[in-house]
Each structure stands twice: as C-alpha cells, then as structure tokens.
Design an enzyme around this catalytic site. Structure first.
Site, PDB file in Angstrom:
ATOM      1  N   ASN A   9       0.246   6.395  -0.416  1.00 56.71           N
ATOM      2  CA  ASN A   9      -0.590   7.275   0.396  1.00 56.71           C
ATOM      3  C   ASN A   9       0.229   8.514   0.721  1.00 56.71           C
ATOM      4  O   ASN A   9       1.151   8.461   1.533  1.00 56.71           O
ATOM      5  CB  ASN A   9      -1.003   6.532   1.676  1.00 56.71           C
ATOM      6  N   LYS A  11      -0.701  11.137   2.249  1.00 51.89           N
ATOM      7  CA  LYS A  11      -1.089  11.808   3.503  1.00 51.89           C
ATOM      8  C   LYS A  11      -1.231  13.319   3.232  1.00 51.89           C
ATOM      9  O   LYS A  11      -1.672  13.691   2.147  1.00 51.89           O
ATOM     10  CB  LYS A  11      -0.079  11.476   4.602  1.00 51.89           C
ATOM     11  N   HIS A  95      -7.727   4.532   7.918  1.00 49.94           N
ATOM     12  CA  HIS A  95      -6.287   4.589   8.193  1.00 49.94           C
ATOM     13  C   HIS A  95      -6.068   4.833   9.694  1.00 49.94           C
ATOM     14  O   HIS A  95      -6.858   5.534  10.327  1.00 49.94           O
ATOM     15  CB  HIS A  95      -5.643   5.714   7.367  1.00 49.94           C
ATOM     16  N   GLU A  97      -4.186   6.742  11.211  1.00 48.52           N
ATOM     17  CA  GLU A  97      -4.130   8.159  11.590  1.00 48.52           C
ATOM     18  C   GLU A  97      -5.532   8.731  11.749  1.00 48.52           C
ATOM     19  O   GLU A  97      -5.783   9.575  12.611  1.00 48.52           O
ATOM     20  CB  GLU A  97      -3.305   8.940  10.543  1.00 48.52           C
ATOM     21  N   GLU A 167      -1.708  -2.619   8.363  1.00 52.86           N
ATOM     22  CA  GLU A 167      -0.682  -1.627   8.703  1.00 52.86           C
ATOM     23  C   GLU A 167      -0.482  -1.625  10.212  1.00 52.86           C
ATOM     24  O   GLU A 167      -1.220  -0.935  10.930  1.00 52.86           O
ATOM     25  CB  GLU A 167      -1.125  -0.229   8.249  1.00 52.86           C
ATOM     26  N   GLY A 173       5.787   5.008   9.564  1.00 52.61           N
ATOM     27  CA  GLY A 173       6.618   6.204   9.691  1.00 52.61           C
ATOM     28  C   GLY A 173       7.737   6.072  10.704  1.00 52.61           C
ATOM     29  O   GLY A 173       8.357   7.058  11.097  1.00 52.61           O
ATOM     30  N   SER A 213       6.454   1.461   6.729  1.00 50.55           N
ATOM     31  CA  SER A 213       7.884   1.567   6.399  1.00 50.55           C
ATOM     32  C   SER A 213       8.308   0.681   5.234  1.00 50.55           C
ATOM     33  O   SER A 213       9.390   0.100   5.242  1.00 50.55           O
ATOM     34  CB  SER A 213       8.739   1.290   7.643  1.00 50.55           C
TER      35      SER A 213
HETATM   36  P1  13P Z   1       5.108   4.809   5.945  1.00 51.65           P
HETATM   37  O1  13P Z   1       5.366   4.020   4.673  1.00 51.65           O
HETATM   38  O2  13P Z   1       5.612   6.194   5.887  1.00 51.65           O
HETATM   39  O3  13P Z   1       5.544   4.038   7.154  1.00 51.65           O
HETATM   40  O4  13P Z   1       3.506   4.948   6.059  1.00 51.65           O
HETATM   41  C1  13P Z   1       2.701   3.841   5.907  1.00 51.65           C
HETATM   42  C2  13P Z   1       1.296   4.284   5.808  1.00 51.65           C
HETATM   43  O5  13P Z   1       0.712   4.777   6.741  1.00 51.65           O
HETATM   44  C3  13P Z   1       0.628   4.119   4.497  1.00 51.65           C
HETATM   45  O6  13P Z   1      -0.744   4.318   4.606  1.00 51.65           O
END
Ligand code: 13P
Length: 255
Positions: A9, A11, A95, A97, A167, A173, A213
C-alpha cells in the site's frame, strides 16, 4: 489451501513516473516467484500506468479506495468500474487512515465492498483496533463490529472471495509490529467469526492478511502463523529491494 498474498500500500507516495519506474524494476525482481499473489496499490493517478507496466506478469494492481456509486455528480470520487477498467484487480477498503481522517464508517465500508465486487474487483477490507481500544480490552469487540457491519448481508461466496487485512492501528507506521502471537490471536478470532457467521467453507477460504510495520525481518515469523495468509505492507513496500525481500520471505515461510 489459501494462496498467500503480499500487497504494497503506497498510500500518498510516488508520482506516476516514480510508480512506473518501481513497477518495471520490481516485476523483474519477483518474476520467478510463484505460489504467492503479489499486489501493488499506487495512488489513483498511477493505477493505469502501473497496471500497464505489470501487464502479463505475476504482479497485480489495487486501488486504495473506491466510491460506491457507479457514476454521477460526486466530485473527487472514483467508481469501482473506473478503477477496474484502468487495470486494477483489487481495491483496499476501509483502511484505518480513511476511517480516522476521512470519517469512513462500517456502513460505508459495506457499500464499497458491494460496489467493488459488483465491478469484479477483489476487496482488501481493513479492520483493526486503536491503541486505546486495545488497552481498554476492546480489541475483539472492535473486530466483531467491523466485521459484522462491514460484511453485513454478503453471501458466504462473496466473503470467501474477499480479503481481510488485520491492521492494528498502533502498529501502522510506528515500527511497533504486533508479535506473531498477537497477530495469530486476532486472525484466529476473525476466522472463528467468519465460521460462525458465514460457515466453515468460507472461513477456510477467506484470506486474512496482517498489516502494521511489516519488514523483511519480521515477515517470515508472521506469515508462518496458521491464520496469517500474507501481509499488507506500507512503508517497506516503497523500496524495491525491501518489498522484493518481503515477497520472497513470505514464500519461504509457507513452503
Ligand atoms: P506500515 O507498514 O508503514 O506500518 O503501514 C501499514 C499499512 O497501513 C498498510 O496498509
């Protein structure tokens, strides 16, 4: 037997030219990998170009969101059939976010799943608790609500055809990965609910990815868990070498 899936992903990273350059390099890094589905999720602007760059390879493309209406006066939105025609085969839905920053609810997630499947896209439906919810002992209740409401009214076949990504928000992150045991516990719980609500066959078929992560170093131990069927990778998917390593390590872990 569930085929593992590793999805990157991106983003809101990578311009079209950066995304295409990545795709061209990456497709040769993973060209001999079999037995794992590999997906890149660029921004909307790069979906078509990346899909062209990986056409007829073992790499597929996902959009990061869709709107549930087919077309109309919805400024700024993109429909499922539009991203399908642009070359995406998957779409990330719900997601954290999007839930946190853009107010997406389980009801919206449900509409988006239906629209995606109606356009022949495979939804990757994200669920997961915040740190506050985990510390309050509410993790399983949060997952139950997100799954029950998110998948409400879907047939067992529709659920078997989609992908769930667990997740934990506190692991996204932050560099703070869930332990393999924490991931397995959550995944086993989710699969148990799928069994209860949609039947044993569906529960056996639905892939459940872990996200938060994921790095080359921790991929194998996570994917080795019985109910972890792959990974949804953020930061570590932005680099060809590290995402390539995650793909190969996931493969070694399951054979
Ligand atoms: P990270 O791997 O950067 O922690 O992000 C995970 C994520 O949100 C994948 O959709």
């Amino acid at each position: 037997m569930r085929t593992p899936l590793i999805a990157g992903n991106w983003k809101m990273y990578k311009t079209v030219s950066e995304a295409v350059a990545f795709a061209k390099e990456f497709r040769s890094v993973v060209k001999d990998v079999s037995g794992v589905d590999i997906v890149l999720a660029p921004t909307f602007t790069a979906v078509h170009a990346v899909a062209e760059a990986v056409r007829a390879t073992n790499v597929a493309v996902a959009a990061q969101d869709v709107y549930w209406e087919k077309e109309g006066a919805f400024t700024g939105e993109v429909s499922a059939s539009m991203v399908r025609e642009a070359g995406a085969e998957y779409v990330i839905i719900g997601h954290s976010e999007r839930r946190r920053l853009f107010g997406e609810t389980d009801v919206m997630v449900n509409r988006k799943i239906r629209a995606a499947q109606g356009a022949d896209l495979t939804p990757i439906v994200c669920v997961g608790e915040t740190l506050e919810e985990r510390e309050a002992g509410a993790t399983l209740a949060v997952l139950d609500r997100q799954i029950k409401d998110g998948l409400d009214g879907l047939t067992p076949e529709q659920v078997a055809a989609l992908v769930i990504a667990y997740e934990p928000v506190w692991a996204i992150g932050t560099g703070r990965t869930a332990t393999a045991a924490q991931a397995q516990d959550a995944h086993a719980h989710i699969r148990g609910r799928l069994r209860q609500w949609f039947g044993a066959d569906t529960a056996e078929q639905t892939r459940i990815l872990y996200g938060g992560s994921v790095k080359p170093d921790n991929t194998a131990e996570l994917v080795r868990e019985a109910d972890v069927d792959g990974a949804l990778v953020g930061g570590a998917s932005l680099d060809v070498k590290s995402f390539g390593e995650i793909v190969t390590k996931s493969r070694q872990a399951v054979v």
